[in-house]
Write a protein that holds these residues in place. Sequence first.
Motif, mmCIF file in Angstrom:
data_model
loop_
_atom_site.group_PDB
_atom_site.id
_atom_site.type_symbol
_atom_site.label_atom_id
_atom_site.label_comp_id
_atom_site.label_asym_id
_atom_site.label_seq_id
_atom_site.Cartn_x
_atom_site.Cartn_y
_atom_site.Cartn_z
ATOM 1 N N GLN A 102 0.832 -1.196 0.000
ATOM 2 C CA GLN A 102 0.000 0.000 0.000
ATOM 3 C C GLN A 102 0.872 1.254 0.000
ATOM 4 O O GLN A 102 2.015 1.238 0.451
ATOM 5 C CB GLN A 102 -0.914 -0.003 1.229
ATOM 6 N N ARG A 103 0.280 2.319 -0.482
ATOM 7 C CA ARG A 103 0.965 3.604 -0.459
ATOM 8 C C ARG A 103 1.098 4.051 1.002
ATOM 9 O O ARG A 103 0.146 3.946 1.786
ATOM 10 C CB ARG A 103 0.201 4.646 -1.273
ATOM 11 N N GLU A 104 2.276 4.546 1.348
ATOM 12 C CA GLU A 104 2.518 4.951 2.729
ATOM 13 C C GLU A 104 3.178 6.325 2.774
ATOM 14 O O GLU A 104 3.903 6.726 1.853
ATOM 15 C CB GLU A 104 3.433 3.938 3.436
ATOM 16 N N LEU A 105 2.923 7.018 3.869
ATOM 17 C CA LEU A 105 3.536 8.324 4.072
ATOM 18 C C LEU A 105 5.031 8.160 4.342
ATOM 19 O O LEU A 105 5.428 7.327 5.145
ATOM 20 C CB LEU A 105 2.869 9.046 5.247
ATOM 21 N N VAL A 106 5.821 8.984 3.682
ATOM 22 C CA VAL A 106 7.255 9.040 3.964
ATOM 23 C C VAL A 106 7.539 10.242 4.865
ATOM 24 O O VAL A 106 8.156 10.113 5.920
ATOM 25 C CB VAL A 106 8.074 9.162 2.666
ATOM 26 N N ALA A 107 7.072 11.405 4.444
ATOM 27 C CA ALA A 107 7.304 12.626 5.214
ATOM 28 C C ALA A 107 6.312 13.683 4.771
ATOM 29 O O ALA A 107 5.869 13.687 3.616
ATOM 30 C CB ALA A 107 8.722 13.138 5.048
ATOM 31 N N SER A 108 5.983 14.581 5.696
ATOM 32 C CA SER A 108 5.087 15.675 5.367
ATOM 33 C C SER A 108 5.530 16.935 6.090
ATOM 34 O O SER A 108 6.253 16.868 7.096
ATOM 35 C CB SER A 108 3.642 15.336 5.732
ATOM 36 N N GLY A 149 3.113 25.739 8.405
ATOM 37 C CA GLY A 149 3.791 26.294 9.571
ATOM 38 C C GLY A 149 5.147 25.673 9.834
ATOM 39 O O GLY A 149 5.827 26.063 10.786
ATOM 40 N N GLY A 150 5.513 24.699 8.992
ATOM 41 C CA GLY A 150 6.826 24.086 9.136
ATOM 42 C C GLY A 150 6.867 22.836 9.992
ATOM 43 O O GLY A 150 7.937 22.277 10.239
ATOM 44 N N ARG A 151 5.693 22.379 10.447
ATOM 45 C CA ARG A 151 5.677 21.155 11.249
ATOM 46 C C ARG A 151 5.907 19.963 10.335
ATOM 47 O O ARG A 151 5.262 19.820 9.308
ATOM 48 C CB ARG A 151 4.348 21.013 11.967
ATOM 49 N N THR A 152 6.815 19.092 10.742
ATOM 50 C CA THR A 152 7.167 17.934 9.921
ATOM 51 C C THR A 152 6.775 16.633 10.604
ATOM 52 O O THR A 152 6.648 16.565 11.829
ATOM 53 C CB THR A 152 8.672 17.901 9.628
ATOM 54 N N ALA A 153 6.586 15.621 9.791
ATOM 55 C CA ALA A 153 6.306 14.274 10.285
ATOM 56 C C ALA A 153 7.026 13.293 9.371
ATOM 57 O O ALA A 153 7.109 13.515 8.157
ATOM 58 C CB ALA A 153 4.806 13.997 10.292
ATOM 59 N N TYR A 154 7.558 12.234 9.957
ATOM 60 C CA TYR A 154 8.309 11.247 9.197
ATOM 61 C C TYR A 154 7.852 9.843 9.558
ATOM 62 O O TYR A 154 7.502 9.565 10.715
ATOM 63 C CB TYR A 154 9.809 11.347 9.496
ATOM 64 N N ALA A 155 7.912 8.956 8.582
ATOM 65 C CA ALA A 155 7.708 7.547 8.870
ATOM 66 C C ALA A 155 8.877 7.064 9.717
ATOM 67 O O ALA A 155 10.010 7.515 9.546
ATOM 68 C CB ALA A 155 7.632 6.755 7.566
ATOM 69 N N ASP A 156 8.601 6.137 10.619
ATOM 70 C CA ASP A 156 9.659 5.615 11.477
ATOM 71 C C ASP A 156 10.807 5.032 10.653
ATOM 72 O O ASP A 156 11.970 5.125 11.041
ATOM 73 C CB ASP A 156 9.100 4.547 12.412
ATOM 74 N N SER A 157 10.467 4.455 9.516
ATOM 75 C CA SER A 157 11.464 3.776 8.698
ATOM 76 C C SER A 157 12.469 4.731 8.053
ATOM 77 O O SER A 157 13.521 4.283 7.590
ATOM 78 C CB SER A 157 10.778 2.955 7.606
ATOM 79 N N VAL A 158 12.154 6.025 8.001
ATOM 80 C CA VAL A 158 13.063 6.974 7.361
ATOM 81 C C VAL A 158 13.591 8.038 8.314
ATOM 82 O O VAL A 158 14.407 8.881 7.915
ATOM 83 C CB VAL A 158 12.392 7.677 6.152
ATOM 84 N N MET A 213 17.061 12.441 0.752
ATOM 85 C CA MET A 213 17.172 11.092 1.306
ATOM 86 C C MET A 213 18.630 10.662 1.295
ATOM 87 O O MET A 213 19.326 10.832 0.289
ATOM 88 C CB MET A 213 16.335 10.115 0.477
ATOM 89 N N GLN A 214 19.083 10.088 2.390
ATOM 90 C CA GLN A 214 20.449 9.597 2.473
ATOM 91 C C GLN A 214 20.462 8.238 3.139
ATOM 92 O O GLN A 214 19.458 7.798 3.679
ATOM 93 C CB GLN A 214 21.331 10.591 3.224
ATOM 94 N N SER A 215 21.623 7.607 3.064
ATOM 95 C CA SER A 215 21.769 6.250 3.612
ATOM 96 C C SER A 215 20.660 5.350 3.095
ATOM 97 O O SER A 215 20.025 4.622 3.860
ATOM 98 C CB SER A 215 21.772 6.294 5.141
ATOM 99 N N LEU A 216 20.421 5.432 1.807
ATOM 100 C CA LEU A 216 19.312 4.684 1.224
ATOM 101 C C LEU A 216 19.526 3.190 1.306
ATOM 102 O O LEU A 216 20.658 2.692 1.234
ATOM 103 C CB LEU A 216 19.103 5.120 -0.228
ATOM 104 N N LYS A 217 18.419 2.471 1.453
ATOM 105 C CA LYS A 217 18.426 1.023 1.579
ATOM 106 C C LYS A 217 17.607 0.420 0.441
ATOM 107 O O LYS A 217 16.714 1.075 -0.096
ATOM 108 C CB LYS A 217 17.816 0.616 2.917
ATOM 109 N N PRO A 218 17.866 -0.838 0.104
ATOM 110 C CA PRO A 218 17.048 -1.477 -0.939
ATOM 111 C C PRO A 218 15.555 -1.427 -0.642
ATOM 112 O O PRO A 218 14.746 -1.315 -1.567
ATOM 113 C CB PRO A 218 17.583 -2.917 -0.961
ATOM 114 N N GLU A 219 15.189 -1.471 0.623
ATOM 115 C CA GLU A 219 13.774 -1.422 0.980
ATOM 116 C C GLU A 219 13.146 -0.047 0.776
ATOM 117 O O GLU A 219 11.934 0.111 0.920
ATOM 118 C CB GLU A 219 13.551 -1.885 2.432
ATOM 119 N N ASP A 220 13.948 0.944 0.429
ATOM 120 C CA ASP A 220 13.407 2.253 0.067
ATOM 121 C C ASP A 220 12.944 2.287 -1.389
ATOM 122 O O ASP A 220 12.352 3.287 -1.828
ATOM 123 C CB ASP A 220 14.459 3.350 0.274
ATOM 124 N N THR A 221 13.210 1.230 -2.127
ATOM 125 C CA THR A 221 12.801 1.164 -3.529
ATOM 126 C C THR A 221 11.281 1.232 -3.642
ATOM 127 O O THR A 221 10.565 0.459 -3.011
ATOM 128 C CB THR A 221 13.310 -0.126 -4.179
#
Length: 123
Positions: free
Chosen positions: A44-50, A54-63, A82-90
Amino acid sequence: QVPLVESGGGLVQAGGSLRLSCVASGSIFSIDAMGWYRQAPGKQRELVASITSGGRTAYADSVKGRCTISRDGAKNTVTLQMQSLKPEDTAVYYCNAEGRYSRGSYVGTFGSWGQGTQVTVSS
């Protein structure tokens, strides 16, 4: 109403970095939030970051710790470093924006998606 155009995907080796950019255009009245989602094959489509206006950010735990989202309100752009990329980020990465558009004296709400950009991380 508010098209989004993404750029910056590609093929990178594990441990490498990529920068994704997205620009919103059209009759934008205001943007409340912009973000990046991803969808891997069979998942499924999942949130990576938003990020909100106002500048408030949110990130998936995985990133967390590996990605940084930023936006330029004047240019209606959002960037995902994005840095330190992993195959699972594909995955295919999609830009999302929510806000208000104007058409004459009318102001309505919008929620837009980009066409997606492929990110492939090789091991």
